[in-house]
Write a protein that holds these residues in place. Structure first.
Motif, short mmCIF file in Angstrom:
data_model
loop_
_atom_site.label_atom_id
_atom_site.label_comp_id
_atom_site.label_asym_id
_atom_site.label_seq_id
_atom_site.Cartn_x
_atom_site.Cartn_y
_atom_site.Cartn_z
N ALA A 64 -34.61 5.58 22.24
CA ALA A 64 -35.88 4.95 22.58
C ALA A 64 -35.73 3.43 22.67
O ALA A 64 -36.36 2.78 23.51
CB ALA A 64 -36.94 5.31 21.55
N PHE A 89 -40.50 6.31 23.64
CA PHE A 89 -40.41 7.57 22.89
C PHE A 89 -40.92 8.74 23.73
O PHE A 89 -40.32 9.83 23.69
CB PHE A 89 -41.22 7.47 21.59
CG PHE A 89 -40.45 6.96 20.41
CD1 PHE A 89 -39.62 7.79 19.70
CD2 PHE A 89 -40.55 5.63 20.02
CE1 PHE A 89 -38.89 7.32 18.60
CE2 PHE A 89 -39.84 5.15 18.93
CZ PHE A 89 -39.01 6.00 18.22
N PRO A 138 -44.30 8.79 18.59
CA PRO A 138 -42.97 8.23 18.29
C PRO A 138 -42.31 8.88 17.08
O PRO A 138 -42.15 8.27 16.02
CB PRO A 138 -43.27 6.74 18.02
CG PRO A 138 -44.64 6.51 18.54
CD PRO A 138 -45.36 7.80 18.37
#
Length: 331
Positions: A64, A89, A138
């Protein structure tokens, strides 16, 4: 090629439709129960001094972070309220879960489910609560799901060398993957020197990756995995009692909701009528591991989702059986 494109289009359509709303409205300052995301966002920023159990799950935050740098190079205006990080993410998790779902389709196909039934199975998987927030927020659950699916798929296809090669990589997904390194040993074909070497190497990768992170942060004393598990065993009684509460009943529906009733029916039907030739021993071991995780953590729904492959397979057996009998009777 047309077949592959159709399956991928179907997966992307369902996953995007089920996850985009949560992604769009997820607030990193008000996580609403998904507090793990705070640690992983910080890790994306290069800050690994977070909750101990989180900092070792570095694979997805690292990817990410790289995606975030790419996004900001294209559109620097997104560097506001973690917008670019959330998008990073989402992209990484979305890609990982898309590949996981494709492998899951191949698993359904391996067990002789027809294409339509397999697509129903994908819909159940992709719209489940765990997959939705694993894609939209996330967190790092997507890699764990991919690891479980990959191990299962390569195992039933008897791909000893391929699984031996990827196993050390899959090990860094999450500490709860460790019991599943030994799952393929149920099959005699995996009792091969190369796979035993892979298990040993995977455990070394798991241990030394954690040690490296601790040394980089100058953390000299840290609880070992054995000590963490032991502490869970010490609370086993309290965790077991927690499973008898109404909250546990709600958690039970966490992954598949009322579809679990179909799964129980599918187990019964396949036991009585032997419709599909399934790896019962493997399925039982997966269920036992998920039950162990439930008892150790006290989290019924999230840990039960560990058994998503057999659960969905039995759901499909139930749906297929009921639809054949109900709709045939009505004709």
């Amino acid at each position: 090629m047309k077949r592959l494109l159709f399956i991928l289009a179907f997966i992307i359509s369902v996953l995007f439709g089920s996850s985009y709303q949560q992604f769009r409205h997820f607030d990193t300052t008000d996580t609403r129960g998904i507090s793990d995301s705070v640690s992983y966002i910080n890790m994306t920023k290069g800050e690994y001094d977070v909750t101990a159990v989180h900092r070792y799950r570095f694979a997805v935050p690292y990817l990410a972070r790289e995606m975030n740098l790419l996004i900001l190079s294209i559109n620097p205006k997104l560097d506001n309220k973690n917008e670019s990080i959330r998008l990073s993410f989402y992209i990484i998790n979305f890609i990982i879960l898309t590949f996981s779902a494709y492998l899951l389709f191949l698993i359904f196909e391996f067990y002789k489910f027809n294409a339509l039934t397999s697509l129903i199975g994908l819909s159940i998987f992709l719209s489940s609560r765990v997959v939705v927030y694993s894609a939209a927020t996330p967190i790092v659950g997507s890699f764990y799901i991919l690891s479980l699916t990959s191990i299962f798929y390569l195992m039933i296809r008897h791909k000893v060398l391929m699984l031996a090669i990827v196993l050390p990589i899959l090990t860094i997904s999450k500490e709860t993957i460790l019991p599943f390194l030994f799952l393929p040993l149920i099959l005699s074909v995996f009792r091969h020197k190369i796979y035993y070497i892979s298990i040993a190497l995977s455990i070394l990768v798991f241990v030394f990756s954690r040690k490296y992170i601790d040394l980089d942060l100058n953390i000299l004393e840290q609880l070992s995995l054995i000590e963490v598990v032991s502490s869970h065993f010490e609370n086993l009684k309290n965790q077991a009692l927690r499973l008898l509460t109404f909250k546990a009943l709600f958690d039970f529906m966490h992954g598949f909701s009322l579809f679990l009733i179909f799964s129980l029916h599918g187990i019964y039907i396949n036991y009585k009528k032997k419709i599909y030739n399934l790896p019962n021993t493997i399925f039982i071991v997966i269920f036992l591991v998920s039950i162990l995780f439930i008892l150790l953590s006290g989290n019924f729904g999230r840990m039960l989702f560990t058994a998503y492959i057999p659960i969905i397979v039995y759901i499909l057996i139930s749906i297929e059986y009921l639809s054949q009998h109900i709709f045939v009777d009505n004709q």
